[in-house]
Scaffold this motif. Structure first.
Motif, PDB file in Angstrom:
ATOM      1  N   LEU A 105       0.823  -1.208   0.000  1.00 22.38           N
ATOM      2  CA  LEU A 105       0.000   0.000   0.000  1.00 22.38           C
ATOM      3  C   LEU A 105       0.858   1.259   0.000  1.00 22.38           C
ATOM      4  CD1 LEU A 105      -2.859   1.140   0.099  1.00 22.38           C
ATOM      5  CD2 LEU A 105      -2.775   0.971   2.584  1.00 22.38           C
ATOM      6  N   TRP A 125      -4.559   2.584  -7.935  1.00 24.74           N
ATOM      7  CA  TRP A 125      -5.637   2.665  -6.954  1.00 24.74           C
ATOM      8  C   TRP A 125      -6.746   1.667  -7.213  1.00 24.74           C
ATOM      9  CZ3 TRP A 125      -6.615   5.320  -2.462  1.00 24.74           C
ATOM     10  CH2 TRP A 125      -5.561   6.150  -2.029  1.00 24.74           C
ATOM     11  N   SER A 129      -3.967  -0.761  -4.766  1.00 25.37           N
ATOM     12  CA  SER A 129      -4.502  -0.275  -3.491  1.00 25.37           C
ATOM     13  C   SER A 129      -5.749  -1.047  -3.080  1.00 25.37           C
ATOM     14  CB  SER A 129      -4.821   1.225  -3.605  1.00 25.37           C
ATOM     15  OG  SER A 129      -5.399   1.708  -2.419  1.00 25.37           O
TER      16      SER A 129
END
Length: 437
Positions: A105, A125, A129
């Protein structure tokens, strides 16, 4: 004399000096605190895209539907990794999985300020993520509660679930301020610093199982060595799903949780700030509303855990979904009315934002057993995130073509009323199963 725990892969370390049995303090509460911090940070990171929609539109010229699509993918993968995360936690231990997820992360967020194209945002993302934060989601809380607690398990699930609200409470106003006054890149690097600090805490204090510290689970008397994980990390969750889909209760839990995700992080968590902007409310103020919801959800979800230890979980779900539905139907009127009405919505909606988690976990454990509860609940969370993903993308698309979020908010409200009725159906189905037994 009690023999010392031997070293094994499952226990992760040699315990040289187990605490005395007479100690009134249980290390499980330290594990809960560390897990709370990890879930808090993870939830704060997952909420960041909601304050990045407008800055990315302005800086990169990306359409809102495209940005919402990235958020949608991230939300979906956040949920999809849940069942496999349960297997990873069982195989490699809580601490190792958490450390790995935090490193990934931090790397993803460190690279985000360098992006220039939408596909790069999708990769960092939407994919990376989403997967990393998914390893530190509700399944982690369920695993901690199941391993470390016999008594107070519902309360612990409520506390750990409430960390998502606290994450918004701590992160969103600060990150919104940094985004508005310093730029979104400063906000991103601030979040990376928090992740690195958390990484140190997890490495030092997290433990995998009560046996690691020579203790029994809270509320139990016997110190038992953990059973080693047997099976495939990828195949075992799929086999669990194969068995679960044959059970009607699973479909009712998954269906209600689909509507739960649609009406919470997919819709309000992603689009409320942008919706407030459509009504002339500044981004920082709107982020404060979400944080305000977080305060009341911290209270509401913790109480939900307490209620779950004492009352029928199905009836709790009926009231939670029903009241949430009414609050969402009220939201478009609140946006057009005075700021006080938005505060009323924030309190009312915030009290049961994710209060549905403790009773849903309890129902999964009752129906499928403690050993499979984590993986089964992981698949229920997948349904939650599919609903959230649909709302994140769909609401952005509807806003792009109609110029308003009102239709989506009202639709989500009526969907929650349907979920409330489905919760009562869970009660009838469970009763029928008990009668046949």
């Amino acid at each position: 004399m009690r023999r010392k725990p031997r070293y094994s892969i499952e226990t992760e370390r040699v315990v040289l000096q187990p605490p005395a049995k007479s100690s009134s303090f249980h290390y499980g509460w330290v594990v809960v605190l560390v897990a709370f911090a990890a879930l808090l940070v993870s939830a704060g990171i997952r909420s960041m895209p909601s304050i990045l929609i407008v800055p990315f539109e302005t800086e990169f010229g990306w359409e809102r539907s495209g940005i919402s699509g990235v958020i949608s993918v991230g939300i979906f993968l956040y949920g999809l990794v849940g069942p496999f995360s349960a297997a990873l936690l069982a195989k490699f231990g809580i601490r190792r999985v958490m450390v790995f997820a935090l490193i990934v992360l931090a790397a993803s967020m460190s690279l985000t300020p360098l992006m220039t194209q939408l596909w790069q945002y999708e990769l960092l993302w939407g994919v990376v993520s989403g997967l990393a934060t998914g390893m530190m989601a509700n399944v982690l809380g369920v695993t901690v509660a199941s391993r470390w607690f016999v008594k107070r398990r519902g309360l612990v699930v409520g506390i750990l679930t409430a960390s998502a609200a606290t994450g918004q409470l701590l992160f969103l106003p600060l990150l919104a301020q940094l985004t508005v006054h310093q730029g979104w890149r400063y906000a991103m690097y601030t979040a990376v610093g928090v992740i690195l600090a958390l990484l140190v805490i997890v490495a030092l204090f997290m433990r995998n199982h009560p046996y690691d510290v020579g203790a029994a689970p809270y509320g139990a008397d016997e110190v038992a060595e953990p059973e080693p994980f047997r099976g495939s990390i990828f195949l075992t969750p799929l086999l669990t799903l194969r068995d679960a889909v044959k059970n009607k209760t699973f479909w009712l839990l998954a269906g209600t949780f689909f509507f739960c995700g649609f009406s919470t992080n997919g819709l309000i968590g992603t689009h409320l700030i942008a919706a407030c902007g459509d009504h002339g409310i500044e981004e920082v103020t709107a982020a404060g509303l979400l944080a305000f919801m977080g305060v009341f959800d911290l209270v509401g979800t913790t109480l939900s855990g307490w209620f779950t230890d004492r009352f029928d979980s199905r009836k709790l779900l009926f009231w939670y979904y029903g009241l949430r539905g009414l609050s969402l139907i009220f939201l478009p009127f609140a946006l057009d009315a005075t700021p006080a009405m938005l505060v009323v919505f924030s309190v009312f909606y915030g009290l049961d934002w994710i209060a549905t988690v403790p009773p849903t976990v309890r129902l999964a454990a009752q129906e499928f057993g403690k050993e499979r509860a984590g993986m089964v609940f992981g698949w229920v969370v997948v349904a939650h995130q599919v609903g959230a993903s649909a709302a994140a993308y769909g609401a952005g698309l509807v806003r792009q073509f109609t110029g308003t979020y009102s239709t989506t908010f009202v639709t989500a409200g009526f969907i929650c009323l349907i979920a409330a009725l489905m919760a009562l159906r869970i009660a009838k189905q469970a009763s029928a199963l008990r009668a046949q037994a």
